[in-house]
Design a protein around this motif. Structure first.
Motif, PDB file in Angstrom:
ATOM      1  N   ALA A   1     -18.120  29.644 -36.566  1.00 19.05           N
ATOM      2  CA  ALA A   1     -19.396  29.308 -36.875  1.00 19.05           C
ATOM      3  C   ALA A   1     -20.261  30.500 -36.958  1.00 19.05           C
ATOM      4  CB  ALA A   1     -19.933  28.230 -35.769  1.00 19.05           C
TER       5      ALA A   1
ATOM      6  N   ASN B   1     -21.307  23.516 -49.067  1.00 14.37           N
ATOM      7  CA  ASN B   1     -21.225  24.472 -48.195  1.00 14.37           C
ATOM      8  C   ASN B   1     -22.369  24.258 -46.990  1.00 14.37           C
ATOM      9  OD1 ASN B   1     -20.124  26.779 -46.448  1.00 14.37           O
ATOM     10  ND2 ASN B   1     -21.810  28.257 -47.574  1.00 14.37           N
ATOM     11  N   GLY B   2     -21.959  24.136 -45.912  1.00  9.92           N
ATOM     12  CA  GLY B   2     -23.039  23.805 -44.828  1.00  9.92           C
ATOM     13  C   GLY B   2     -23.495  22.510 -44.372  1.00  9.92           C
ATOM     14  N   LYS B   3     -22.999  21.682 -45.504  1.00  7.08           N
ATOM     15  CA  LYS B   3     -23.483  20.200 -45.561  1.00  7.08           C
ATOM     16  C   LYS B   3     -22.382  19.298 -44.642  1.00  7.08           C
ATOM     17  CE  LYS B   3     -27.043  20.950 -48.048  1.00  7.08           C
ATOM     18  NZ  LYS B   3     -28.331  20.619 -47.287  1.00  7.08           N
ATOM     19  N   GLN B   4     -22.849  18.154 -44.386  1.00 14.27           N
ATOM     20  CA  GLN B   4     -22.070  17.091 -43.486  1.00 14.27           C
ATOM     21  C   GLN B   4     -21.540  16.194 -44.647  1.00 14.27           C
ATOM     22  OE1 GLN B   4     -21.977  18.581 -40.068  1.00 14.27           O
ATOM     23  NE2 GLN B   4     -21.487  16.353 -40.075  1.00 14.27           N
TER      24      GLN B   4
ATOM     25  N   SER C   1     -19.028  12.622 -45.136  1.00 14.74           N
ATOM     26  CA  SER C   1     -18.314  11.587 -44.078  1.00 14.74           C
ATOM     27  C   SER C   1     -17.066  10.862 -45.084  1.00 14.74           C
ATOM     28  CB  SER C   1     -19.470  10.620 -43.971  1.00 14.74           C
ATOM     29  OG  SER C   1     -20.605  11.052 -43.174  1.00 14.74           O
TER      30      SER C   1
ATOM     31  N   SER D   1     -14.663  13.146 -41.357  1.00 12.41           N
ATOM     32  CA  SER D   1     -15.935  13.262 -41.440  1.00 12.41           C
ATOM     33  C   SER D   1     -16.209  14.739 -40.670  1.00 12.41           C
ATOM     34  CB  SER D   1     -16.812  12.362 -40.965  1.00 12.41           C
ATOM     35  OG  SER D   1     -16.796  10.980 -41.593  1.00 12.41           O
ATOM     36  N   GLY D   2     -17.021  15.425 -41.140  1.00  9.63           N
ATOM     37  CA  GLY D   2     -17.318  16.724 -40.547  1.00  9.63           C
ATOM     38  C   GLY D   2     -18.231  17.716 -41.647  1.00  9.63           C
ATOM     39  N   THR D   3     -18.096  18.956 -41.137  1.00  6.80           N
ATOM     40  CA  THR D   3     -19.054  19.929 -41.801  1.00  6.80           C
ATOM     41  C   THR D   3     -18.204  20.596 -42.831  1.00  6.80           C
ATOM     42  OG1 THR D   3     -20.638  20.150 -39.940  1.00  6.80           O
ATOM     43  CG2 THR D   3     -20.613  21.730 -41.596  1.00  6.80           C
TER      44      THR D   3
ATOM     45  N   GLY E   1     -17.677  24.095 -44.699  1.00  9.10           N
ATOM     46  CA  GLY E   1     -17.964  25.467 -44.394  1.00  9.10           C
ATOM     47  C   GLY E   1     -16.981  26.190 -45.158  1.00  9.10           C
TER      48      GLY E   1
ATOM     49  N   ILE F   1     -12.950  21.949 -43.739  1.00  8.54           N
ATOM     50  CA  ILE F   1     -14.022  20.984 -42.955  1.00  8.54           C
ATOM     51  C   ILE F   1     -13.710  21.084 -41.702  1.00  8.54           C
ATOM     52  CG2 ILE F   1     -14.495  18.530 -42.488  1.00  8.54           C
ATOM     53  CD1 ILE F   1     -13.146  17.870 -45.192  1.00  8.54           C
TER      54      ILE F   1
ATOM     55  N   ARG G   1     -15.259  20.688 -37.032  1.00  4.99           N
ATOM     56  CA  ARG G   1     -15.645  19.738 -36.175  1.00  4.99           C
ATOM     57  C   ARG G   1     -15.443  18.326 -36.920  1.00  4.99           C
ATOM     58  NH1 ARG G   1     -19.195  24.091 -36.136  1.00  4.99           N
ATOM     59  NH2 ARG G   1     -20.608  23.198 -37.684  1.00  4.99           N
TER      60      ARG G   1
END
Length: 613
Positions: free
Chosen positions: A12, A55-58, A60, A113-115, A117, A134, A136
């Motif tokens: 992170a 990038n940086g988005k959630q 699902s 689902s996740g972030t 990066g 992806i 988390r």
């Protein structure tokens, strides 16, 4: 196995840092638009550049089939959408970073689902490209035992001949923001497959198995082929597009990694996800690994010098010190006697002090050299004598506490050393002519040690030898390393080679000293040799040769034989011997005994030059 990813907190932090630099900034509008789409597919995440538009988005419920699970190092798994879009630039695979042992299995259909990066192996300052992932994640297994998406083939027909696009000047030379063109550029081709299930067929090994359980192959068997089976790195524009690193998904404790040498074949099909790591870039992490078929490669032996020939060699013995096992001393000694045919003068690099890396102020290498010369004699070699100048403590770089230096070994039955007021670590040797004869003011002595070019680096060692009545000046070098340079797969194209600046200054200093000798005696026999840490086509080598003062003797070899080191599957020149104009006829040999083999006594191949002064 080296870890490609640190803990999630570090990831992170790196991503945040990268975003702050703007290197990983995507289009906010594109990201918002894609994030609102339902459902998000893997190719939406990957996009058509190296940086995800999300990038940086959630995200699902991203669907895919698990194609590989990694339980060590950067723990996680790869998923791939079996229903590809029609855009060759968008990858259909992505890595899911779990940071703990994944609970999924190959063949599972999952929703993740996740972030989203962009992880940069080695950090922002490394210059490395980023890996879209992806993190988390929340993972739901929908079904198990599914067929895997068909592996994309990587072969000589679909890897482009051109390596990389030129970086965008407006982005500091970065290619991150450029649209991928996988049919034109090799790096774009590999990037378009990032995270996907890929395969190669039978391929030639061009980088031997290393201590980290990885090897290098080429899918282009004809590309810049070395005489002994490797792939020659012959210019900054011939990066060798067919090279690919191979690792395995299975932990080595569970499945030993095969031992391969250059020229062996990795036969059959090798298949698995295509990863990107800090130590070589694009890497096929094999779920199914081919079988190594051993070749016939054997360590070379140079021919002995004739009675009237002076044989001068250079050998980087890789941090040799008395705490090394006797087996290393014996193996190096055997190489000197059997493979190098006991040269008359041998310049050694990386001789450490008497207690190696112990950092207690010791600078003498008396014990190291006593042990090594004894091993050479025991192997049937001559009773070598040595000359060197001890460095100042902690002033010459290398392994902390090791105090590496260059050393001359010489066979007193064949050649004599002319001792003249031996210098110390800080005293520069000079050149004078007395009674019509040119000589050094200090022999052994150091060349220009106060020059800032040698800060935290090994200072050249100069010595005066006499062979059959003729004086020969020998200057042993170990130039600054390539540490800090960006890899060939950098997001900067061309990559930043920051270490060159120091070696250029070092080369200019040595060239200037040689010119001092030649100004006194234009017919002087001068040899400059050692671990130059740079290519025969580099600005460093050009600076050494400036004004015709020296000739890089390795250029006398056919291109397929010009190498002393293998790095990331590229056979390349680091070790050299250069000759002054008076040395018109010579034979040169890069004696390949280490660089191509998994079992090494050093990572460098020694060099030998024979001539009649």
């Amino acid at each position: 196995m080296r870890s490609s990813h640190p803990r999630s907190a570090a990831v992170a932090a790196l991503v945040a840092s990268a975003l702050a630099t703007g290197l990983l900034a995507g289009s906010a509008d594109a990201a918002e638009g894609a994030a609102s789409a339902d459902p998000v597919r893997i190719h939406d995440i990957q996009g058509t550049t190296r940086i995800s538009p999300l990038n940086g988005k959630q995200v699902s419920d991203v669907e895919g089939i698990v194609t590989g699970v990694r339980t060590y190092g950067s723990r996680g798994f790869w998923i791939q959408d079996p229903d590809a879009d029609d855009n060759a630039a968008t990858s259909e695979g992505v890595f899911v970073f779990t940071n703990s042992v994944p609970t999924v299995a190959v063949g599972d259909a999952v929703k993740v689902s996740g972030t989203v990066g962009e992880y940069i192996p080695g950090g922002v300052n490394s210059g490395n490209q980023s890996v879209t992932q992806i993190s988390r994640p929340a993972v739901a297994v929908v079904s198990s035992g599914n067929a895997l998406p068909e592996a994309a083939a990587i072969n000589e027909y679909n890897v482009p001949a051109e390596y990389a696009p030129a970086g965008d000047p407006a982005a500091g030379g970065s290619i991150n923001g450029l649209a991928l063109d996988p049919s034109r550029y090799a790096l774009d081709f590999y990037e378009s497959l990032e995270g996907m299930n890929v395969k190669i067929g039978t391929s030639r090994v061009v980088g031997a198995t290393d201590p980290y359980s990885e090897l290098w192959v080429t899918v282009k068997g004809w590309e810049n082929t070395a005489k002994r089976g490797g792939t020659v790195y012959g210019s900054y524009e011939s990066q060798n597009t067919g090279r690919l690193q191979v690792q395995q998904l299975a932990p080595v404790a569970q499945q030993p990694f095969p031992v391969a040498n250059v020229g062996d074949k990795l036969t059959g099909t090798t298949e698995g996800p295509l990863d990107f790591n800090q130590f070589g870039g694009y890497t096929l992490v094999a779920r199914t690994l081919g079988t190594v078929k051993a070749g016939t490669l054997a360590p070379e032996k140079t021919k002995p010098q004739a009675e009237q020939e002076l044989a001068v060699a250079t050998y980087n013995v890789e941090n040799l010190d008395p705490t090394d096992p006797q087996e290393k001393f014996d193996a190096l000694a055997k190489a000197v006697v059997e493979n190098l045919a006991s040269p008359d003068v041998l310049a050694l690099e990386e001789i450490q002090d008497d207690n190696g890396a112990k950092n207690d102020g010791t600078v003498s290498a008396e014990q190291t050299l006593t042990k090594f010369t004894a091993a050479i004699a025991a192997a049937g070699g001559p009773a070598y004598q040595w000359r060197t100048v001890n460095p100042e403590d902690k002033k010459d770089g290398g392994e902390p506490g090791g105090n590496i230096r260059q050393v001359f070994l010489f066979n007193p039955a064949r050649v004599s050393f002319t001792e003249r007021a031996p210098g110390d670590a800080v005293t520069a040797t000079g050149v004078v002519t007395e009674n019509g004869k040119t000589h050094l003011t200090h022999s052994p002595g150091r060349v220009d040690p106060a020059n800032p070019a040698w800060a935290d680096s090994r200072k050249p060692l100069a010595g005066e030898f006499v062979f059959r009545g003729k004086t020969v000046f020998v200057i042993a070098n170990h130039f600054g390393s390539k540490g800090g340079d960006e890899g060939l797969t950098s997001h900067h194209q061309p990559p930043v080679r920051s270490s060159e600046a120091k070696r250029l200054l070092q080369a200019q200093a040595v060239n200037g000293f040689v010119k001092q000798i030649l100004a006194e005696d234009k017919n002087a026999n001068v040899l400059v040799l050692g671990d130059i840490n740079d290519f025969e086509f580099s600005a460093t080598t050009d600076a050494l040769a400036d004004g015709g003062a020296l000739y890089p003797a390795i250029k006398s070899l056919p291109k397929a034989e010009r190498y002393s080191y293998v790095y990331q599957g590229n056979a390349q020149v680091l070790d050299q011997i250069l000759t002054s104009p008076a040395i018109k006829k010579f034979t040169y040999d890069s004696v390949h005994i280490n660089a191509e083999f998994a079992a090494q006594n050093s990572d460098h191949d020694p060099q030998v030059l024979r001539f009649r002064p």
